[in-house]
Scaffold this motif. Structure first.
Motif, short mmCIF file in Angstrom:
data_model
loop_
_atom_site.label_atom_id
_atom_site.label_comp_id
_atom_site.label_asym_id
_atom_site.label_seq_id
_atom_site.Cartn_x
_atom_site.Cartn_y
_atom_site.Cartn_z
N GLY A 1 -31.79 -44.68 -15.08
CA GLY A 1 -30.42 -45.13 -14.84
C GLY A 1 -30.36 -46.06 -13.69
O GLY A 1 -30.93 -45.55 -12.48
N TYR A 2 -29.66 -47.23 -13.82
CA TYR A 2 -29.65 -47.94 -12.72
C TYR A 2 -28.09 -48.39 -12.72
O TYR A 2 -27.37 -48.93 -13.43
N ALA A 3 -27.54 -48.36 -11.39
CA ALA A 3 -26.29 -48.83 -10.94
C ALA A 3 -26.10 -50.28 -10.65
O ALA A 3 -27.08 -50.64 -9.56
N MET A 4 -25.68 -51.20 -11.55
CA MET A 4 -25.51 -52.40 -11.36
C MET A 4 -24.29 -52.65 -10.43
O MET A 4 -24.66 -53.69 -9.46
N ASN A 5 -23.47 -51.72 -10.22
CA ASN A 5 -22.34 -51.75 -9.06
C ASN A 5 -21.64 -50.31 -8.95
O ASN A 5 -22.17 -49.45 -9.86
N ASP A 6 -20.36 -50.61 -8.71
CA ASP A 6 -19.84 -48.96 -8.49
C ASP A 6 -19.03 -48.94 -9.85
O ASP A 6 -18.52 -47.93 -9.92
N ALA B 1 -34.44 -27.47 -19.14
CA ALA B 1 -34.56 -27.58 -17.61
C ALA B 1 -34.47 -29.24 -17.55
O ALA B 1 -35.02 -29.84 -18.30
N VAL B 2 -33.43 -29.55 -16.31
CA VAL B 2 -33.59 -30.96 -16.10
C VAL B 2 -33.85 -31.45 -14.77
O VAL B 2 -33.34 -30.66 -13.79
N ALA B 3 -34.79 -32.24 -14.44
CA ALA B 3 -34.94 -32.85 -13.23
C ALA B 3 -34.44 -34.36 -12.96
O ALA B 3 -34.64 -34.95 -13.79
N VAL B 4 -33.68 -34.50 -11.88
CA VAL B 4 -33.12 -35.70 -11.44
C VAL B 4 -33.55 -36.23 -10.12
O VAL B 4 -33.44 -35.23 -9.17
N LYS B 5 -34.05 -37.37 -10.07
CA LYS B 5 -34.44 -37.79 -8.80
C LYS B 5 -33.74 -39.19 -8.59
O LYS B 5 -33.95 -40.07 -9.34
N SER B 6 -33.19 -39.30 -7.21
CA SER B 6 -32.54 -40.65 -7.08
C SER B 6 -33.07 -41.31 -5.95
O SER B 6 -33.39 -40.54 -4.95
N ILE B 7 -33.16 -42.59 -6.04
CA ILE B 7 -33.58 -43.64 -5.12
C ILE B 7 -32.58 -44.77 -5.35
O ILE B 7 -33.10 -45.60 -6.24
N ASP B 8 -31.65 -44.71 -4.75
CA ASP B 8 -30.46 -45.58 -4.68
C ASP B 8 -30.95 -47.11 -4.88
O ASP B 8 -31.66 -47.46 -4.00
N PRO B 9 -30.46 -47.54 -5.84
CA PRO B 9 -29.38 -47.32 -6.86
C PRO B 9 -29.99 -46.97 -8.19
O PRO B 9 -29.36 -46.86 -9.16
N VAL B 10 -31.21 -46.26 -8.24
CA VAL B 10 -31.89 -45.96 -9.54
C VAL B 10 -31.93 -44.45 -9.52
O VAL B 10 -32.22 -43.82 -8.43
N ILE B 11 -31.79 -43.92 -10.66
CA ILE B 11 -32.15 -42.54 -10.81
C ILE B 11 -33.37 -42.30 -11.95
O ILE B 11 -33.08 -42.95 -12.72
N PHE B 12 -33.92 -41.22 -11.77
CA PHE B 12 -35.04 -40.94 -12.72
C PHE B 12 -34.60 -39.40 -13.27
O PHE B 12 -34.48 -38.58 -12.40
N PHE B 13 -34.80 -39.32 -14.61
CA PHE B 13 -34.51 -38.06 -15.14
C PHE B 13 -35.52 -37.63 -16.42
O PHE B 13 -36.01 -38.53 -16.88
#
Length: 168
Positions: A88-93, A45-57
């Motif tokens: 995970g952190y989105a530095m840019n696109d 089971a995988v849970a993913v939560k996004s709080i732009d620009p960061v995701i937690f999993f």
């Protein structure tokens, strides 16, 4: 289950592994073993939560290994519980940076029903990135550092991924 409010996306998965590769129970110097020699079934089971620009999993799962008879002896290398969590952190696109802790706890092997060996606890810290090279090509460098005695000390790998939609 889809992400809403404080609730994360939730994905449940099932998989199987077949006996493939060169059998480890028929080892010869000319043919090193490449497979496990056993059938495996996995559930996770995988849970993913996004709080732009960061995701937690966070991921957790169980791998069940079927016994196998070799020379009239029942052999089971043991089952495993595995986990994976990080951000995970989105530095840019085009660039994403990830940090994760992953590991597994491997049960004792059993020979003719008798446990042998020790329980192994492998834990790693992984630092990686995903770089969009072109519209369909990603470069994924990853540094893994072992956190337990059973884990490899350091590993550096590079993956090049080509993505294509089969159904549009």
């Amino acid at each position: 289950y889809s992400e809403k409010g404080i609730m994360p996306d939730l994905v449940i998965g099932f998989a199987g592994k077949a006996r493939n590769g060169i059998d480890p129970y028929e080892v010869s110097p000319e043919k090193p073993p490449l497979g496990t020699g056993h059938y495996h079934f996995l559930m996770d089971a995988v849970a993913v939560k996004s709080i732009d620009p960061v995701i937690f999993f966070i991921q957790g799962g169980y791998e069940y290994t079927l016994e196998r008879t070799i020379s009239a002896e029942e052999i089971n290398p043991g089952d495993a519980i595995f986990y994976n969590m990080g951000i995970g952190y989105a530095m840019n696109d085009q660039v994403t940076v990830t940090t994760r802790v992953s590991g597994s706890v491997l049960g004792k092997s059993r020979f003719d029903g008798h446990p042998e060996g020790v329980i192994q606890n492998m834990m790693n810290l992984q630092l990686g990135t995903a770089i969009l090279v072109t519209n369909n090509v990603y470069l994924l460098p990853n540094l893994t550092v072992g956190l337990t005695e059973e884990s490899p000390d350091v590993a550096l790998d590079f993956t090049l991924t080509y993505q294509r939609k089969l159904f549009q």
